[in-house]
Design a protein around this motif. Structure first.
Motif, PDB file in Angstrom:
ATOM      1  N   GLY A   1       0.840  -1.195   0.000  1.00  0.00           N
ATOM      2  CA  GLY A   1       0.000   0.000   0.000  1.00  0.00           C
ATOM      3  C   GLY A   1       0.878   1.248   0.000  1.00  0.00           C
ATOM      4  O   GLY A   1       0.583   2.243  -0.654  1.00  0.00           O
TER       5      GLY A   1
ATOM      6  N   THR B   1      -3.192  -5.450   1.390  1.00  0.00           N
ATOM      7  CA  THR B   1      -2.762  -6.314   2.487  1.00  0.00           C
ATOM      8  C   THR B   1      -3.943  -6.618   3.412  1.00  0.00           C
ATOM      9  O   THR B   1      -3.968  -7.660   4.065  1.00  0.00           O
ATOM     10  CB  THR B   1      -1.687  -5.563   3.320  1.00  0.00           C
ATOM     11  OG1 THR B   1      -0.713  -5.018   2.430  1.00  0.00           O
ATOM     12  CG2 THR B   1      -1.046  -6.451   4.337  1.00  0.00           C
TER      13      THR B   1
ATOM     14  N   LEU C   1      -4.873  -5.266   9.826  1.00  0.00           N
ATOM     15  CA  LEU C   1      -6.335  -5.339   9.924  1.00  0.00           C
ATOM     16  C   LEU C   1      -6.886  -6.022   8.678  1.00  0.00           C
ATOM     17  O   LEU C   1      -6.156  -6.249   7.715  1.00  0.00           O
ATOM     18  CB  LEU C   1      -6.920  -3.913  10.019  1.00  0.00           C
ATOM     19  CG  LEU C   1      -6.699  -2.990   8.812  1.00  0.00           C
ATOM     20  CD1 LEU C   1      -7.968  -2.840   7.990  1.00  0.00           C
ATOM     21  CD2 LEU C   1      -6.217  -1.620   9.225  1.00  0.00           C
TER      22      LEU C   1
HETATM   23  C1  LIG Z   1      -1.968  -0.545   6.025  1.00  0.00           C
HETATM   24  C2  LIG Z   1      -2.434   0.699   5.420  1.00  0.00           C
HETATM   25  C3  LIG Z   1      -1.667   1.371   4.464  1.00  0.00           C
HETATM   26  C4  LIG Z   1      -0.284   0.891   4.048  1.00  0.00           C
HETATM   27  O1  LIG Z   1      -0.340  -0.315   3.334  1.00  0.00           O
HETATM   28  P1  LIG Z   1       0.796  -1.460   3.385  1.00  0.00           P
HETATM   29  O2  LIG Z   1       0.205  -2.534   2.535  1.00  0.00           O
HETATM   30  O3  LIG Z   1       1.014  -1.844   4.800  1.00  0.00           O
HETATM   31  O4  LIG Z   1       2.035  -0.865   2.773  1.00  0.00           O
HETATM   32  C5  LIG Z   1      -2.197   2.518   3.892  1.00  0.00           C
HETATM   33  N1  LIG Z   1      -3.413   2.986   4.244  1.00  0.00           N
HETATM   34  C6  LIG Z   1      -4.176   2.364   5.169  1.00  0.00           C
HETATM   35  C7  LIG Z   1      -5.521   2.910   5.519  1.00  0.00           C
HETATM   36  C8  LIG Z   1      -3.717   1.211   5.776  1.00  0.00           C
HETATM   37  O5  LIG Z   1      -4.479   0.595   6.714  1.00  0.00           O
END
Ligand SMILES: *Cc1c(COP(=O)(O)O)cnc(C)c1O
Length: 392
Positions: A89, A209, A338
């Motif tokens: 993300g 994720t 989460l």
């Molecule tokens: C976890 C998360 C991210 C980052 O994503 P990763 O896959 O951990 O790099 C960005 N925005 C939100 C709302 C998240 O919960």
């Protein structure tokens, strides 16, 4: 071969219901062998038949059939033009922020995900970009934050972890009036409950994720764009940054997506039950949940979303109760992240929101007694029983 097969399917699939589309994806199956599980094209490069004759694939950093199937599936689910699968993300957001002209100003949610805050504060501030952290549920505050150089509004709704709800259509109007790009991080809701592009957003990003994958076994990011210009931009970023999602991880995500509709229903029903139980517990001072009818923006929430997902935050009566909860949970795991099938409990102060400046955190209410919980798809009675014993 690939385009013909894909577009034939696409025309037909556009008419299908969402819970059918998640199962069948872009092409759905392999057009050559008929394999019902879309293959993992574990290859770095592709052989050319002759000079000037390509299969449409040259090198996996640029494009790979498994990644393309995932990207097309996400474009279908978010109702965008094209999707893009990144290695996380964070990688998706990094690529997005490189769109900003030098010296841009950006308006973001005040309780934005900590990693997004770091992208702004530690990286893009070096390129003269400035940022305003605003409660996006307050449209007057958003209008007041606009500057001549405002180029992007970036929104999470509901926010993480305060569950503030922003009006997506109203924010899209404000952004477009000033010629800014409007982006929604749809990680918490997924397109099953909320489709920001239909409500006026230009780009949707995800930490895939979380709910999209759903099984706590892959790190991945997704961006879906609506205009050709933004799609061309993302193609160029993937090719140059080299941060595309690997074929095996694309396949795991495609596999996870097939059950998205079922999982989201269960997360939603479970969180509804647990949030109401928490609210009645004597050691719980306040519960933050977008599905409460007395939530300040419940009307906005129900207008733009068809559910509330599985996220709940709450404040406990003392630091002792909080530490006991974190060490006594048995079924629920004390872990970051989460959106997976397993219920997880997180301590935002030192985990997800550590990078947020202390005064901002305090003002938001992220204190030492603050807990966030991602409700899994287990039997809700077992989740409640575990919380009950951990709080006793
Ligand atoms: C976890 C998360 C991210 C980052 O994503 P990763 O896959 O951990 O790099 C960005 N925005 C939100 C709302 C998240 O919960």
């Amino acid at each position: 071969m690939k385009n013909e097969c894909y577009y034939n399917n696409f025309d037909r699939k556009e008419k299908l219901a969402f819970d059918t589309k998640v199962v069948h994806g872009g092409m759905g199956c392999d057009p050559i062998t008929g394999a019902v599980s879309f293959p993992i094209f574990q290859t770095a490069t592709f052989r050319h038949r002759a000079f000037g004759i390509s299969t449409g694939y040259d090198y996996t950093r640029v494009q790979n059939p498994t990644r393309q199937e995932l990207e097309r599936t996400m474009a279908i689910l978010e109702n965008g033009l094209e999707g893009f699968a990144f290695s996380s993300g964070q990688a998706a957001n990094m690529a997005l922020f490189t769109w900003l002209p030098v010296g841009s100003h950006v308006i973001l949610s005040d309780d934005i995900y900590g990693g997004t805050f770091r992208i702004c504060d530690e990286i893009f501030s070096k390129f003269g970009c400035t940022f305003s952290w605003i409660d996006l549920s307050d449209l007057d505050a958003v209008r007041a934050a606009v500057k001549p150089e405002t180029k992007m509004i970036f929104c999470e709704t509901p926010t993480n972890p305060m569950m503030k709800v922003a009006d997506i259509a109203a924010l899209a109007d404000i952004a477009h009036e000033i010629g800014a790009l409007f982006v929604v991080d749809n990680t918490f809701m997924t397109p099953y409950f909320q489709r920001p592009l239909d409500l006026g957003a230009d780009v949707v990003v995800h930490s895939a994720t979380k709910y999209l994958c759903g099984h706590n076994d892959v790190i991945a990011g997704i961006a879906v764009a609506k205009s050709q210009e933004m799609c061309d931009f993302f193609h160029a970023q993937l090719k140059s940054h080299g941060n595309g999602l690997a074929p095996m991880d694309c396949w795991l995500l495609l596999r996870g997506l097939k059950t998205l509709a079922l999982r989201m229903e269960r997360h939603n029903a479970n969180a509804m039950e647990v949030s109401h139980w928490l609210r009645k517990h004597p050691k719980v001072k306040k519960v933050y949940y977008s599905g409460f009818e007395d939530h300040k923006d419940y009307a906005v929430m129900t207008r733009q979303s068809t559910g509330f997902s599985g996220m709940i935050s709450f404040e406990l009566d003392s630091l002792e109760t909080t530490m006991n909860l974190l060490s006594r949970v048995k079924l629920i795991m004390f872990a970051e992240s989460l959106g997976g099938v397993e219920s997880l409990v997180t301590y935002p102060l030192t985990q997800t929101h550590e990078s947020i400046p202390a005064d901002v955190r305090e003002a938001l209410g992220i204190n030492e007694r603050f807990i966030r919980i991602s409700i899994g798809i287990e039997n809700p009675r077992d989740i409640i029983a575990d919380l009950e014993q951990a709080l006793a």
